[in-house]
Enzyme design. Structure first.
Site: not given
Length: 459
Positions: A309, A442
């Protein structure tokens, strides 16, 4: 005390860099003034996900009848136990870092580190005693803290930051959350689900403003459906904390209005921890409040590096980790590729979740691309219907000329687990046609990725 590498700070940049350095045969030590794991493990990513999981469980129980489950009496949260669970999860992760450090023979030096001279870190312990630690390579990974606005000074009681928001003694009846980035949106979501009346205030036109506009609009709709008040194009002018409740003056396009709340949570971003770590004394260059580094995180002073950061780039845990690895691999004489900042995923763990990588539709157009855009709504997904989680969609943006995947934007249940497929696709320069032809299972939420790609190509 002499080492090959000394790292100041043990967050996801520092601890990952330390482990990688040790794996590469470098004698390594870490200086840490608080708990191992830094803000992310102790006061950020991990404990907030624990809080949000509790909120999700409560939401399931409150809507159990829609799944055919009957619960006698009303499900309610024990707020104190929710917070305790969050702290327990964080403590467990911090203990895991301790184990990894022992396993990799990394020394932990407790105290506050400051650069004393080239190759020397002065560590001040809790007793005030100063110890000099020598190293051939020093990596600064000091992270960031909650940013304070002049008109929104945090007192830790009525006007709070994210740390206090994780450990409140009791559930507030009302709250104003200022800022709708990932931190603000996640807390607004958590407290609304817990039963707090939340007002979310955002200065920019859309919530989660770094995201694609369609995603932002969908999240705002979902928030309002939860019962949250969302105020965009609005700013908090002042907060009067003299009474029992906070009186929050909010400037909107229509004029000023006052909202009363028990708590004001300031989530207006973060400030890098670059003060009092010896940058000025050694003449280390700082640009726009961040330490200036090259592609391998070297500062202008030989042997001193900075990651996370405190350097330019997205302030995200996974970015700090990637930077730490690249930094120490270069120190060890390897030839790592620089971090690709154009392919960094972002995730917001609200309900529905938000995940993205690459360019937004607007950014792609502004960059001059001719694009193909494909969308697939979860209302058309069998798995989403079965799960009762039909809010959201997958949106993919392709370069029309070469089929390159320019950006992926998702909002829906579990999309933070799905985004990695698109990060990898972009890393491997996969085309839209290849995504369509890659058979997806699926029924799954991930089918929506294949379907969105097919939609972009008119299939």
């Amino acid at each position: 005390m002499k080492y090959d590498v000394v790292i100041v700070g043990s967050g996801p940049g520092g601890y990952v860099a330390a482990i990688r350095a040790s794996q590469l045969g470098l004698k390594t030590a870490v200086v840490e003034r608080e708990s191992l794991g830094g803000i992310c493990l102790n006061w950020g990513c991990i404990p907030t996900k624990s809080l949000l999981k509790s909120a999700q469980v409560l939401e399931y129980l409150q809507h159990a009848e829609s799944y055919g489950i009957v619960i006698e009496g009303k499900a309610k949260a024990d707020f104190k136990k929710v917070v305790e669970r969050s702290r327990s999860v964080a403590d467990g992760m911090s203990n895991g870092i301790q184990f990894l450090f022992k396993k990799n023979k990394i020394e932990v030096i407790k105290g506050t580190g400051k650069l004393k001279s080239k190759g020397v870190v002065a560590v001040t312990g809790e007793d005030g005693k100063v110890t000099d630690v020598e190293a051939s390579h020093i990596i600064l990974a000091t992270g960031a803290r909650s940013r304070e606005l002049p008109n929104l000074k945090q007192d830790g009681k009525k006007i709070i930051g994210y740390r206090q928001a994780m450990t409140l003694d009791k559930l507030p009846e009302s709250m104003v959350v200022v800022g709708s980035g990932a931190i603000g949106s996640e807390f607004a979501n958590f407290y609304t689900t817990m039963g707090t009346k939340v007002t979310l205030v955002e200065f920019l036109p859309n919530v989660v403003p770094v995201e694609d506009e369609e995603v932002s609009k969908q999240l705002e709709r979902s928030f309002k459906k939860m019962g949250m008040t969302v105020m965009t194009n609005s700013t908090v002018e002042k907060v009067d904390t003299s009474g029992a409740k906070c009186k929050v003056t909010i400037k909107t396009k229509k004029g000023e209005e006052t909202v009363e709340a028990d708590i004001v949570l300031s989530a207006v971003g973060i400030a890098p921890n670059i003060e009092n770590i010896g940058l000025e004394e050694l003449g280390i260059v700082v640009e726009k409040g961040k330490v200036k580094v090259d592609d391998y995180y070297r500062t202008n002073v030989a042997g001193i590096y900075a990651i996370g950061d405190i350097v330019a780039g997205p302030a995200l845990a996974h970015v700090a980790s990637a930077e730490g690895i690249a930094c120490v691999e270069k120190i060890a004489g390897h030839h790592p590729n620089p971090v690709d900042y154009g392919n960094i995923p972002g995730c917001t763990y609200t309900s529905p979740e938000v995940a993205s990588v690459g360019m937004t539709e607007k950014a792609a157009k502004e960059a001059g691309y001719s694009i193909k855009v494909g969308k697939f709504p979860f209302t058309a997904s069998g798995k989403a219907s079965a799960a009762g989680a039909k809010d959201g969609f997958v949106k993919l943006i392709f370069d029309e000329k070469y089929g390159e995947l320019l950006g992926a934007h998702m909002i829906g249940a579990n999309v933070t687990e799905m985004i990695a497929e698109l990060v990898l696709a972009r890393k491997l320069e996969t085309t839209g046609e290849e995504i369509i032809k890659a058979v997806h299972p699926h029924p799954t939420m991930s089918e929506a990725v294949m379907e969105a790609a097919a939609a972009a190509y008119g299939e």
